[in-house]
Design a protein around this motif. Structure first.
Motif, PDB file in Angstrom:
ATOM      1  N   ARG A  11       0.822  -1.207   0.000  1.00 17.14           N
ATOM      2  CA  ARG A  11       0.000   0.000   0.000  1.00 17.14           C
ATOM      3  C   ARG A  11       0.855   1.256   0.000  1.00 17.14           C
ATOM      4  N   LEU A  12       2.021   1.145   0.634  1.00 18.36           N
ATOM      5  CA  LEU A  12       2.920   2.297   0.741  1.00 18.36           C
ATOM      6  C   LEU A  12       4.332   1.900   0.347  1.00 18.36           C
ATOM      7  N   GLU A  13       5.093   2.882  -0.103  1.00 18.68           N
ATOM      8  CA  GLU A  13       6.504   2.685  -0.420  1.00 18.68           C
ATOM      9  C   GLU A  13       7.326   3.669   0.404  1.00 18.68           C
ATOM     10  N   TYR A  14       8.505   3.226   0.825  1.00 22.00           N
ATOM     11  CA  TYR A  14       9.367   4.043   1.675  1.00 22.00           C
ATOM     12  C   TYR A  14      10.731   4.201   1.002  1.00 22.00           C
ATOM     13  N   VAL A  15      11.217   5.420   1.000  1.00 22.43           N
ATOM     14  CA  VAL A  15      12.553   5.692   0.467  1.00 22.43           C
ATOM     15  C   VAL A  15      13.317   6.504   1.506  1.00 22.43           C
ATOM     16  N   GLN A  16      14.420   5.954   1.969  1.00 22.68           N
ATOM     17  CA  GLN A  16      15.200   6.644   2.994  1.00 22.68           C
ATOM     18  C   GLN A  16      16.155   7.644   2.347  1.00 22.68           C
ATOM     19  N   ILE A  17      16.184   8.836   2.908  1.00 20.98           N
ATOM     20  CA  ILE A  17      17.203   9.815   2.559  1.00 20.98           C
ATOM     21  C   ILE A  17      17.950  10.156   3.848  1.00 20.98           C
ATOM     22  N   ASP A  18      19.062  10.829   3.740  1.00 26.17           N
ATOM     23  CA  ASP A  18      19.899  11.070   4.915  1.00 26.17           C
ATOM     24  C   ASP A  18      19.170  11.960   5.922  1.00 26.17           C
ATOM     25  N   GLY A  19      18.785  11.377   7.042  1.00 25.13           N
ATOM     26  CA  GLY A  19      18.096  12.125   8.082  1.00 25.13           C
ATOM     27  C   GLY A  19      16.589  12.141   7.952  1.00 25.13           C
ATOM     28  N   GLY A  20      16.037  11.379   7.015  1.00 21.68           N
ATOM     29  CA  GLY A  20      14.586  11.370   6.851  1.00 21.68           C
ATOM     30  C   GLY A  20      14.125  10.201   6.013  1.00 21.68           C
ATOM     31  N   ILE A  21      12.809  10.114   5.829  1.00 19.35           N
ATOM     32  CA  ILE A  21      12.242   9.040   5.025  1.00 19.35           C
ATOM     33  C   ILE A  21      11.047   9.580   4.259  1.00 19.35           C
ATOM     34  N   LEU A  22      10.962   9.225   2.992  1.00 17.29           N
ATOM     35  CA  LEU A  22       9.846   9.621   2.134  1.00 17.29           C
ATOM     36  C   LEU A  22       8.846   8.477   2.082  1.00 17.29           C
ATOM     37  N   VAL A  23       7.588   8.784   2.219  1.00 15.56           N
ATOM     38  CA  VAL A  23       6.536   7.766   2.201  1.00 15.56           C
ATOM     39  C   VAL A  23       5.506   8.165   1.151  1.00 15.56           C
ATOM     40  N   GLN A  24       5.144   7.215   0.305  1.00 20.40           N
ATOM     41  CA  GLN A  24       4.125   7.499  -0.704  1.00 20.40           C
ATOM     42  C   GLN A  24       3.264   6.275  -0.956  1.00 20.40           C
ATOM     43  N   GLU A  25       2.079   6.509  -1.513  1.00 21.28           N
ATOM     44  CA  GLU A  25       1.241   5.397  -1.941  1.00 21.28           C
ATOM     45  C   GLU A  25       1.942   4.664  -3.084  1.00 21.28           C
ATOM     46  N   SER A  26       1.728   3.369  -3.167  1.00 21.20           N
ATOM     47  CA  SER A  26       2.288   2.598  -4.275  1.00 21.20           C
ATOM     48  C   SER A  26       1.600   3.007  -5.580  1.00 21.20           C
ATOM     49  N   ASP A  27       2.323   2.828  -6.671  1.00 21.69           N
ATOM     50  CA  ASP A  27       1.808   3.221  -7.984  1.00 21.69           C
ATOM     51  C   ASP A  27       0.989   2.076  -8.567  1.00 21.69           C
ATOM     52  N   TYR A  28      -0.254   1.992  -8.137  1.00 27.07           N
ATOM     53  CA  TYR A  28      -1.117   0.932  -8.647  1.00 27.07           C
ATOM     54  C   TYR A  28      -1.425   1.174 -10.122  1.00 27.07           C
ATOM     55  N   PHE A  29      -1.737   0.098 -10.807  1.00 28.15           N
ATOM     56  CA  PHE A  29      -2.067   0.222 -12.224  1.00 28.15           C
ATOM     57  C   PHE A  29      -3.481   0.772 -12.383  1.00 28.15           C
ATOM     58  N   PHE A  30      -3.613   1.722 -13.292  1.00 28.46           N
ATOM     59  CA  PHE A  30      -4.919   2.320 -13.550  1.00 28.46           C
ATOM     60  C   PHE A  30      -5.538   1.685 -14.798  1.00 28.46           C
ATOM     61  N   PRO A  31      -6.851   1.592 -14.868  1.00 24.79           N
ATOM     62  CA  PRO A  31      -7.513   0.964 -16.024  1.00 24.79           C
ATOM     63  C   PRO A  31      -7.554   1.901 -17.229  1.00 24.79           C
ATOM     64  N   TYR A  32      -6.431   1.990 -17.948  1.00 23.44           N
ATOM     65  CA  TYR A  32      -6.352   2.915 -19.068  1.00 23.44           C
ATOM     66  C   TYR A  32      -7.318   2.552 -20.190  1.00 23.44           C
ATOM     67  N   GLU A  33      -7.766   1.304 -20.199  1.00 27.43           N
ATOM     68  CA  GLU A  33      -8.694   0.883 -21.235  1.00 27.43           C
ATOM     69  C   GLU A  33      -9.921   1.790 -21.279  1.00 27.43           C
ATOM     70  N   LYS A  34     -10.216   2.450 -20.143  1.00 30.89           N
ATOM     71  CA  LYS A  34     -11.415   3.290 -20.077  1.00 30.89           C
ATOM     72  C   LYS A  34     -11.102   4.786 -19.980  1.00 30.89           C
ATOM     73  N   SER A  35      -9.834   5.128 -19.822  1.00 32.38           N
ATOM     74  CA  SER A  35      -9.540   6.533 -19.523  1.00 32.38           C
ATOM     75  C   SER A  35      -8.564   7.209 -20.479  1.00 32.38           C
ATOM     76  N   TYR A  36      -8.062   6.500 -21.486  1.00 31.12           N
ATOM     77  CA  TYR A  36      -7.137   7.149 -22.409  1.00 31.12           C
ATOM     78  C   TYR A  36      -7.918   8.036 -23.400  1.00 31.12           C
ATOM     79  N   LYS A  37      -7.200   9.004 -23.993  1.00 35.56           N
ATOM     80  CA  LYS A  37      -7.826   9.914 -24.954  1.00 35.56           C
ATOM     81  C   LYS A  37      -6.951   9.983 -26.201  1.00 35.56           C
ATOM     82  N   ILE A  38      -7.489   9.544 -27.330  1.00 37.23           N
ATOM     83  CA  ILE A  38      -6.750   9.628 -28.591  1.00 37.23           C
ATOM     84  C   ILE A  38      -6.723  11.078 -29.048  1.00 37.23           C
ATOM     85  N   VAL A  39      -5.520  11.574 -29.347  1.00 40.64           N
ATOM     86  CA  VAL A  39      -5.357  13.001 -29.672  1.00 40.64           C
ATOM     87  C   VAL A  39      -4.917  13.219 -31.121  1.00 40.64           C
TER      88      VAL A  39
END
Length: 510
Positions: free
Chosen positions: A358-386
Motif C-alpha cells: 500500500r505504501l513505499e518508503y525511500v530513505q534519505i539522509d536524516g529522513g524518510i519519504l513515504v508514498q502510496e504505491s503506484d497501482y495500475f490504472f484501467p487505461y482501457e477506459k480513460s485514455y484519450k486519442i489526440v
C-alpha cells in the motif's frame, strides 16, 4: 530467595526445560493462571500463583492479574538504594529477579486465516500486563533480567551455571531486546487502530527473517526484514533450492513478481538491476518464456526470472540452457524441481501471495519519504486519442501491455513492444530522447514493423515522435501528455501517420 515471574501465552517444552532449570537452581516460580496450571501438570514444586503472591484475585476475565504493587515494586526496586529496600520490606513485598514474558499473539491474529478476526475479539489480544512487566524489568536491568525471546533461554541458563546469575552485559542486552519487541508490538497495534497512511509518528513493525551475505556490495552488511502487520508477496515465499539469497536478488525478485502478477495470461519477466529487461505473454508459459528471452538475450544472463503460472517440465529444460540467478513460480511439480536442481546454485523460489503493497518508503539522509504505491490504472477506459489516426485493436492490446511494464522501469523510461512482447526497454536515462533512441534501436534489431511505444512521462519536445517515425516501424504511441508542447508532438504524429493517446497519468520511478 531468588524469584522468576513467568507469564506466557505460548507454552512449550523449551520453556518448561528452562523453567525447570530455574526451579532446580532454587528460584521460586511466580506464575499466572494458565501458565501456573501448565507448570503444576508438569510437576514443578517451588511454584506460587500470582493471585497468592499479590493476595488479590484475577478479575475482569483475566484483564487484571499482574497489575499490582506487589508485582511492580518487586520488579522495579533498585537494590542499591536503601530507601527502596526499606519500602519493599515494610510492605512485605518480595523481590523478583527474572521476568519471562511472551504476549498475546496480536501479530498473528491480524492475519488470522481464513479471515481476520473481528475487532471485538482482536481487542482481547492486546496485551497490557505482559508489556508492562517486561518494560519494568528492562528498565531495572541493573538488577533484573528481562526475557522475551525463547532463543535466549540457553544463554541465560549458561550464565547462571557459570556465575550464579546473568551478567550485567547480558541483562543490558536483553533489556534492549525487550524494548525493541514492545515497541514493535505497540506499533502494530497503533497501525491497526489508527489506520492512517501518514500518521504524525511513523512506526514500522518488521521482524528479521534472514541475515544476508552482504548488501548491494560485499563491503556493506545487510539483513532482510518482513512486515509484521501487513501482507505482501515477499513475506512468505519459500526457497526450495540454491544458494542463499542476496540483497540484490530480493530487490529484483520483487520487481519481477510485481510485473507478472498484473497479467491473467501466462506471463514471464526477466529483471536485471531492478529493471525489467524482457517481458512477454503467451498462449502457454513456454511461449511466454521464449518471447521474453528473445526480447533481450544479453541482459537475461544472470538475471531474475518470474512466471505467473506453474513451471512445466518443458520450460524447466529450457531454463537449464541459460544462466539465471533466481526463478520464481507459484508452483513446481516434483519432476520439475528435479530438473531445475541440476543447476546447484540456481535459487528456486515458490511464491503465490498477491501484491499488496500500500505504501513505499525511500530513505534519505536524516529522513524518510513515504508514498502510496503506484497501482495500475484501467487505461482501457480513460485514455484519450489526440491524433487523426486511431488505434487498431491489436495496437491497443500491445500498448496496454507495455504500459504495465513501463511503470517498473527506472525513469526516464521508454518501452517498445510488438503484440504482447517487449522488444526494447530503456530506463534510468537523464533525458527522454536518449531513452527513446536506445529502446527503439534495441527493438529494431528484432523487428521493423508493428511496433508500439509507451513512455512513463510526457514528451517535452516532439523529438521522441520524430525518432519513432525514423524507425519506420512504430505506428502507435501512449504517453501521459501534459507538456506545454503537446501540440507539437500531436502535429508530428499526424504528419507521420502515427496514432497517439494521452492517459493523464505519469509513472516516474526513481
Amino acid at each position: 530467595m531468588k524469584r522468576a515471574l513467568i507469564s506466557v501465552y505460548e507454552k512449550n517444552e523449551k520453556l518448561f526445560k528452562f523453567v525447570n532449570f530455574l526451579d532446580q537452581k532454587g528460584y521460586q516460580i511466580v506464575s499466572t493462571g494458565g501458565t501456573y496450571q501448565y507448570f503444576i501438570k508438569k510437576g514443578l514444586s517451588n511454584l506460587i500463583e500470582v493471585s497468592n503472591f499479590t493476595s488479590f484475585p484475577e478479575i475482569l476475565d483475566g484483564r487484571v492479574k499482574t497489575i499490582h504493587p506487589n508485582i511492580y515494586a518487586g520488579i522495579l526496586a533498585n537494590r542499591s538504594i536503601e530507601k527502596h529496600m526499606k519500602s519493599v520490606h515494610s510492605h512485605n513485598i518480595h523481590l523478583i529477579d527474572i521476568v519471562l514474558v511472551n504476549f498475546y499473539p496480536f501479530f498473528e491474529k491480524i492475519h488470522h486465516k481464513p479471515e481476520p478476526i473481528n475487532i471485538n475479539s482482536l481487542i482481547e489480544f492486546i496485551d497490557i500486563g505482559g508489556p508492562s512487566m517486561l518494560r519494568a524489568a528492562a528498565k531495572n536491568f541493573l538488577h533484573v533480567t528481562a526475557i522475551t525471546d525463547k532463543n535466549d533461554y540457553e544463554l541465560v541458563q549458561s550464565e547462571i551455571d557459570d556465575y550464579g546469575f546473568p551478567s550485567l552485559k547480558l541483562r543490558k542486552r536483553l533489556a534492549g531486546k525487550a524494548f525493541n519487541f514492545t515497541s514493535a508490538y505497540d506499533s502494530a497495534i497503533s497501525q491497526y487502530l489508527l489506520d492512517d497512511k501518514f500518521p504524525i509518528y511513523l512506526h514500522s513493525s518488521y521482524e528479521k527473517k534472514i541475515n544476508l551475505r552482504y548488501g548491494e556490495n560485499p563491503h556493506q552488511k545487510a539483513a532482510y526484514y518482513v512486515n509484521i502487520t501487513h501482507k505482501g508477496s515477499m513475506r512468505n515465499f519459500q526457497q526450495l533450492h540454491g544458494k542463499k539469497l542476496s540483497f540484490n536478488n530480493l530487490r529484483d525478485m520483487d520487481v519481477a513478481w510485481k510485473v507478472v502478477t498484473q497479467f491473467s495470461e501466462p506471463a514471464c519477466c526477466t529483471v536485471k538491476h531492478s529493471t525489467p529487461c524482457g517481458v512477454a505473454l503467451g498462449k502457454n508459459i513456454i511461449e511466454a518464456f521464449q518471447k521474453t528471452y528473445y526480447a533481450d538475450t544479453i541482459s537475461s544472463f544472470g538475471g531474475i526470472m518470474a512466471v505467473n503460472v506453474p513451471i512445466t517440465k518443458e520450460l524447466a529444460k529450457e531454463i537449464n540452457h541459460i544462466f539465471l540467478e533466481v526463478v520464481l513460480s507459484p508452483n513446481y511439480e516434483t519432476d520439475v524441481l528435479n530438473i531445475l536442481k541440476i543447476k546447484k546454485n540456481l535459487r528456486i523460489i515458490s511464491i503465490s501471495e498477491p501484491i499488496s503493497d500500500r505504501l513505499e518508503y525511500v530513505q534519505i539522509d536524516g529522513g524518510i519519504l513515504v508514498q502510496e504505491s503506484d497501482y495500475f490504472f484501467p487505461y482501457e477506459k480513460s485514455y484519450k486519442i489526440v491524433t487523426k489516426k486511431k488505434f487498431s485493436d491489436q495496437e491497443l492490446k500491445s500498448l496496454f501491455f507495455a504500459q504495465k511494464v513501463v511503470k517498473y522501469v527506472k525513469s526516464n523510461a521508454i518501452v517498445v513492444a510488438k503484440n504482447t512482447q517487449t522488444l526494447g526497454i530503456s530506463g534510468g536515462q537523464t533525458n527522454r530522447i536518449w531513452a527513446a533512441r536506445q529502446a527503439i534501436e534495441r527493438a529494431l534489431e528484432k523487428s521493423k514493423e508493428g511496433l508500439v511505444l509507451v513512455s512513463d512521462a510526457f514528451f517535452p519536445f516532439r523529438d521522441v515522435v520524430d525518432e519513432a517515425a525514423r524507425s519506420g516501424g512504430i505506428r502507435a504511441i501512449l504517453q501521459p501528455g501534459g507538456s506545454i508542447r503537446d501540440e507539437e508532438s500531436v502535429k508530428a504524429c499526424d504528419d507521420y501517420g502515427i496514432a497517439m493517446a494521452f492517459t493523464g497519468k505519469r509513472h516516474f520511478k526513481h
